[in-house]
Design an enzyme around this catalytic site. Structure first.
Site, mmCIF file in Angstrom:
data_model
loop_
_atom_site.group_PDB
_atom_site.id
_atom_site.type_symbol
_atom_site.label_atom_id
_atom_site.label_comp_id
_atom_site.label_asym_id
_atom_site.label_seq_id
_atom_site.Cartn_x
_atom_site.Cartn_y
_atom_site.Cartn_z
ATOM 1 N N ARG A 89 25.288 -45.027 7.886
ATOM 2 C CA ARG A 89 26.201 -44.216 7.063
ATOM 3 C C ARG A 89 26.874 -44.993 5.947
ATOM 4 O O ARG A 89 27.148 -46.188 6.086
ATOM 5 C CB ARG A 89 27.283 -43.590 7.962
ATOM 6 C CG ARG A 89 26.725 -42.513 8.870
ATOM 7 C CD ARG A 89 27.777 -41.927 9.789
ATOM 8 N NE ARG A 89 27.232 -40.786 10.528
ATOM 9 C CZ ARG A 89 26.474 -40.889 11.631
ATOM 10 N NH1 ARG A 89 26.204 -42.077 12.147
ATOM 11 N NH2 ARG A 89 25.997 -39.805 12.208
ATOM 12 N N HIS A 114 21.448 -42.331 6.489
ATOM 13 C CA HIS A 114 20.026 -42.680 6.466
ATOM 14 C C HIS A 114 19.332 -42.379 5.134
ATOM 15 O O HIS A 114 18.229 -41.830 5.110
ATOM 16 C CB HIS A 114 19.302 -41.989 7.610
ATOM 17 C CG HIS A 114 19.703 -42.473 8.978
ATOM 18 N ND1 HIS A 114 20.212 -43.728 9.210
ATOM 19 C CD2 HIS A 114 19.673 -41.857 10.204
ATOM 20 C CE1 HIS A 114 20.473 -43.874 10.505
ATOM 21 N NE2 HIS A 114 20.164 -42.751 11.128
ATOM 22 N N HIS A 185 13.527 -46.083 13.211
ATOM 23 C CA HIS A 185 14.293 -45.135 14.027
ATOM 24 C C HIS A 185 13.428 -44.523 15.135
ATOM 25 O O HIS A 185 13.443 -43.308 15.352
ATOM 26 C CB HIS A 185 14.875 -44.051 13.130
ATOM 27 C CG HIS A 185 16.145 -43.454 13.623
ATOM 28 N ND1 HIS A 185 16.242 -42.823 14.842
ATOM 29 C CD2 HIS A 185 17.378 -43.397 13.079
ATOM 30 C CE1 HIS A 185 17.481 -42.392 14.997
ATOM 31 N NE2 HIS A 185 18.187 -42.729 13.947
ATOM 32 N N ASP A 257 26.819 -44.471 19.965
ATOM 33 C CA ASP A 257 26.245 -44.312 18.625
ATOM 34 C C ASP A 257 26.985 -45.314 17.743
ATOM 35 O O ASP A 257 27.691 -44.954 16.812
ATOM 36 C CB ASP A 257 26.449 -42.864 18.152
ATOM 37 C CG ASP A 257 25.626 -42.537 16.905
ATOM 38 O OD1 ASP A 257 24.950 -43.453 16.391
ATOM 39 O OD2 ASP A 257 25.686 -41.385 16.445
ATOM 40 N N GLU A 321 18.374 -49.425 16.555
ATOM 41 C CA GLU A 321 18.084 -49.643 15.137
ATOM 42 C C GLU A 321 18.665 -50.984 14.727
ATOM 43 O O GLU A 321 19.883 -51.156 14.720
ATOM 44 C CB GLU A 321 18.720 -48.532 14.307
ATOM 45 C CG GLU A 321 18.339 -47.140 14.752
ATOM 46 C CD GLU A 321 19.434 -46.124 14.410
ATOM 47 O OE1 GLU A 321 19.937 -46.135 13.268
ATOM 48 O OE2 GLU A 321 19.788 -45.326 15.281
HETATM 49 C C1 BGC Z 1 22.820 -42.079 13.971
HETATM 50 C C2 BGC Z 1 23.220 -40.832 14.684
HETATM 51 C C3 BGC Z 1 22.344 -39.733 14.227
HETATM 52 C C4 BGC Z 1 20.918 -40.122 14.507
HETATM 53 C C5 BGC Z 1 19.930 -39.091 14.084
HETATM 54 C C6 BGC Z 1 21.412 -42.355 14.315
HETATM 55 O O1 BGC Z 1 20.997 -43.502 13.662
HETATM 56 O O2 BGC Z 1 23.646 -43.153 14.286
HETATM 57 O O3 BGC Z 1 24.557 -40.513 14.448
HETATM 58 O O4 BGC Z 1 22.653 -38.527 14.839
HETATM 59 O O5 BGC Z 1 20.623 -41.305 13.871
HETATM 60 O O6 BGC Z 1 20.143 -38.684 12.818
#
Ligand code: BGC
Length: 357
Positions: A89, A114, A185, A257, A321
């Site tokens: 983010r 992302h 991811h 998360d 990640e």
């Molecule tokens: C994020 C999550 C998100 C997910 C899928 C992750 O990398 O940290 O908050 O919901 O990706 O988008």
């Protein structure tokens, strides 16, 4: 995965399409140990990883789709994808760089997540299969695509090693100062792609500190010790054992998360290890990146039909990640994500599979 379902790679034909005028396909890597990996050049996505479990049964440890349409129609969870230009983010979709402020698309209100509206996860990359164990994919992200300055030439090389490792080597160059933070991811379930909850997996993360977040998942800027909190994974710990604790950070993340600050990023000793409780499949993560976003599938809600007839149910996969910290462009104290012309962004991560001892 139930016993009757044999792990196998999806049909390549389901990936042989044209998207945005470019051909997509499924590329297969195989090593001398019988491990197989399938990757599509649509978003550079890891579609399947087939490894033996404790009984020698081939198990697909990746939650994903069996067609390119599946991925295209459900971009939100970023299944298996290469994430860019900025993984994770950026607060309010704004960042300063060399005295200018840049604005990005807000796709995860109130923030950018992302990459933005259409990130690297949904681009068709140029692919070159080098040999049976190596796939090279490249993507040119044009100056100001999604609001990021500079033409960024990105290259990702996937290599399947004979030690059952999937190595990911990232490089990028730019012609104007920019920011870059690439990651992968993949959603893992070490009991198999149809293996149910991941809450009984055991995880160990070699991180003494992490970056707590606000209720919109942006780091507060504090680097906090994990000791005495549900974020202490310095010893192997059942993922679900504390996930529902009434802890402000778990509430903010809706589970795990969060970015863990890796004590010793390395390609020689693991930064994290996870074991599937039913399969005994162990995954070790190695990386040169300073951070690891541990995400426990808290937003998975069963709305997508995945491989093996599975649904992407709540917390049936996790992601690790490897990346720079979230919102780094707005946090001068965090390791820099700035790339200048003449510099080469170069980083590697490896996911290695074996049977737990
Ligand atoms: C994020 C999550 C998100 C997910 C899928 C992750 O990398 O940290 O908050 O919901 O990706 O988008």
């Amino acid at each position: 995965m139930t016993d009757s379902l044999e792990a196998k790679l999806p049909a390549a034909s389901a990936f042989q399409k044209t998207i945005d005028g470019k051909k997509t396909d499924l590329y297969i890597l195989k090593n001398s140990k019988g491990m197989e990996v399938a990757i599509t050049n649509f978003g550079g996505r890891v579609v399947s990883i087939l490894v033996p479990d404790k009984n020698g049964k081939l198990t697909d440890v990746v939650e994903g789709f069996d067609s390119v349409e599946g991925y295209k129609n459900a971009p939100g969870p970023y299944y298996g994808a290469i994430i860019g230009r900025y993984g994770n983010r950026i607060a309010k979709g704004k960042f300063p760089l060399e005295g200018k402020e840049y604005s990005l698309f807000i796709n995860n209100s109130p923030n950018t997540l992302h990459g933005g509206k259409v990130g690297f996860d949904s681009k068709v990359w140029d692919a070159k299969q080098i040999d049976s164990t190596t796939l090279e994919i490249t993507y040119l992200s044009k100056d100001m695509e999604e609001g990021y300055p500079g033409n960024l030439q990105a290259k990702v090389v996937y290599t399947l090693t004979n030690d059952n490792g999937l190595k990911i080597d990232y490089t990028a160059t730019t012609d104007k100062t920019t920011i870059v933070n690439l990651t992968n991811h993949t959603y893992f379930n070490l009991n198999g792609a149809n293996g149910g909850t991941i809450l009984n997996h055991k995880a160990q993360i070699f991180a003494d500190t992490y970056t707590p977040i606000d209720p919109t998942s942006i780091p507060t800027g504090v680097i906090a010790p994990v000791k005495g909190t549900p974020f202490d994974f310095t010893q192997p710990t059942v993922i679900g054992s504390r996930i529902n604790d009434k802890d402000e950070q778990l509430i903010n993340g809706k589970g795990y998360d969060h970015n863990f600050v890796l004590t010793k990023p390395s390609l020689d000793s693991p930064v994290a290890t996870v074991v599937g409780d039913k399969s005994d499949i162990e995954m070790q993560v190695f990386t040169q990146e300073p951070g690891l976003q541990f995400y426990t599938g808290n937003f998975m809600n069963g709305q997508n039909a995945m491989k093996y007839g599975a649904k992407d149910n709540y917390r049936t996969a996790f992601a690790m990640e490897t990346e720079h910290f979230p919102d780094s462009p707005n946090e001068p104290k965090f390791p820099s994500v700035v790339l200048k012309p003449g510099q080469v962004y170069k980083t590697s991560t490896e996911y290695k599979f074996s049977i737990a001892k």
